[in-house]
Design an enzyme around this catalytic site. Structure first.
Site, short mmCIF file in Angstrom:
data_model
loop_
_atom_site.label_atom_id
_atom_site.label_comp_id
_atom_site.label_asym_id
_atom_site.label_seq_id
_atom_site.Cartn_x
_atom_site.Cartn_y
_atom_site.Cartn_z
N LYS A 55 -43.42 28.19 35.40
CA LYS A 55 -42.39 27.73 36.32
C LYS A 55 -43.07 26.97 37.46
O LYS A 55 -43.94 27.51 38.14
CB LYS A 55 -41.61 28.91 36.88
N CYS B 36 -35.19 36.36 45.36
CA CYS B 36 -34.90 35.32 46.36
C CYS B 36 -33.42 35.23 46.73
O CYS B 36 -33.09 34.78 47.82
CB CYS B 36 -35.44 33.97 45.92
N CYS C 82 -35.02 38.28 40.03
CA CYS C 82 -35.79 37.70 41.13
C CYS C 82 -35.25 38.26 42.43
O CYS C 82 -34.13 38.75 42.48
CB CYS C 82 -35.69 36.18 41.13
N LYS D 5 -40.14 25.63 32.87
CA LYS D 5 -39.11 25.24 33.84
C LYS D 5 -39.73 24.41 34.94
O LYS D 5 -40.75 24.82 35.46
CB LYS D 5 -38.49 26.51 34.42
N CYS E 148 -39.26 35.06 47.03
CA CYS E 148 -39.05 35.82 45.80
C CYS E 148 -39.66 37.22 45.81
O CYS E 148 -39.90 37.81 44.75
CB CYS E 148 -39.55 35.01 44.61
C1 PBG Z 1 -34.98 32.01 41.32
C2 PBG Z 1 -34.60 30.87 40.49
C3 PBG Z 1 -34.56 29.50 40.80
C4 PBG Z 1 -33.99 28.85 39.72
C5 PBG Z 1 -33.74 29.82 38.77
N1 PBG Z 1 -34.14 31.06 39.25
C6 PBG Z 1 -34.85 28.76 42.02
C7 PBG Z 1 -36.15 28.75 42.68
O1 PBG Z 1 -37.17 29.18 42.14
O2 PBG Z 1 -36.13 28.31 43.81
C8 PBG Z 1 -33.71 27.38 39.62
C9 PBG Z 1 -32.61 27.01 38.72
C10 PBG Z 1 -32.13 25.62 38.86
O3 PBG Z 1 -32.59 24.81 39.71
O4 PBG Z 1 -31.23 25.28 38.09
N2 PBG Z 1 -36.30 32.17 41.65
#
Ligand code: PBG
Length: 326
Positions: free
Chosen positions: A197, A124, A122, A250, A132
């Site tokens: 997600k 971000c 990713c 997720k 992202c």
């Molecule tokens: C990156 C990413 C995120 C998480 C995993 N990969 C955060 C988001 O999308 O802001 C979250 C993992 C967690 O909260 O344990 N994009």
């Protein structure tokens, strides 16, 4: 006269721990877990993340030691997140061969070759704005971002990653990554896509950990609306079509219905991400004496498995493995 009517007495099979063990439908194993590590630049760094007690920001040297401990507990896999020294508009640190994640992959695979190393793909954590991908007029551009993600995935594979896991939610990124990996000589590196997600409040502690809170706006133009259920099946179907080997849902705790739907509808392994907020809620309540931590943890992990997850990404992996190994 005793009450004779009910021939059905489900309590017969709950009489003692042995019979309960015999009829138990779901059991957890350390094999189910994938443990996240946060890699920071520097040396000899191991700093607890305030909002995620028991989780650390670690430099590569410390991460290697930590990875050994994880593997010795019977946990087969880790997933790596990187916090680079410098961030910029395009997040170019994401595919730097000398980046923190790339270094960590090499060091860990060198010392513990059997440990399966997955990387989060990713932008971000690497962009100065915390989104992202490439931002224009306040939103993330889809197609130009694909190229960066593909480069990032290839650079992880070159460093020795066993599997890549795109978490950005750009459309068509699984295909872009698959084509790039194949083209660069990594046809055997699988893709685990964060397929469904959701735009969740439960990522809060992680964003502090990864220093990846968006500097403006939110992620609702790319992550899914928590109200949607059918759409998850569409997202998953698309990712499988594009070549995803494993699909992920997720968060986990507030999306057990989605995990169950995905499991019912598709034949690929299903992963679920028990995210930071789910972890921190239990840790915080336990600290206040409001909840029994071990029982709450095991109940949550069991529910995720019961819903249909084959793999669980969880910050509880070490704690749960220790209990299961007892
Ligand atoms: C990156 C990413 C995120 C998480 C995993 N990969 C955060 C988001 O999308 O802001 C979250 C993992 C967690 O909260 O344990 N994009």
């Amino acid at each position: 006269m005793p009450f004779m009517f009910p021939y059905q007495r489900p309590r017969r099979l709950r009489k003692n721990p042995t019979i309960r063990r015999m009829v138990r439908e779901t059991s957890l194993s350390p094999d189910d877990f994938i443990y996240p590590l946060f890699i920071k630049y520097g040396k000899n760094v191991r700093k607890e993340i305030k909002s995620m007690p028991g989780c650390y920001h670690e430099s590569v040297d410390m991460a290697v030691r930590h990875a050994k401990e994880v593997y010795s507990l019977g946990i087969p896999a880790i997933i790596l997140f990187g916090i680079p020294e410098h961030k910029n508009e395009t997040g170019s640190g994401a595919f730097d061969p000398q980046g923190v994640v790339q270094k960590a992959i090499r060091a860990i695979k060198n010392k513990i070759p059997e440990l399966y190393v997955i990387t989060d793909v990713c932008m971000c954590e690497y962009t100065s704005h915390g989104h992202c991908g490439i931002v224009k007029d306040g939103d993330v551009l889809n197609d130009p971002t694909l190229e960066l993600l593909a480069k990032e995935a290839v650079s992880h594979a070159k460093a020795g990653a066993d599997m890549v896991a795109p978490s950005d939610m750009m459309d068509n990124r699984v295909e872009a990554i698959r084509i790039a990996l194949d083209g660069e000589g990594f046809p055997e590196v699988p893709v685990m896509s964060y397929a469904a997600k959701y735009a969740s409040a439960f990522y809060g502690p992680f964003r502090e950990a990864a220093e990846s809170t968006p500097q403006f706006g939110d992620r609702r133009t790319y992550q899914m609306d928590p109200a949607n259920r059918r759409e998850a099946l569409k997202e998953v179907a698309l990712d499988i079509d594009e070549g995803a080997d494993i699909v992920m849902v997720k968060p986990a705790m507030t999306y057990l219905d989605i995990i169950s739907d995905v499991k019912e509808s598709f034949d690929v392994p299903v992963a679920a991400y028990n995210v930071s907020g789910e972890y921190s809620c239990i840790k915080a309540a336990a600290k206040l004496g409001w909840i029994e931590e071990e029982r709450a943890m095991m109940e949550l992990l069991t529910s995720i498995k019961r819903a249909g997850a084959d793999l669980i990404l969880t910050y509880f992996a070490k704690d749960a493995a220790k209990l299961l190994n007892r």
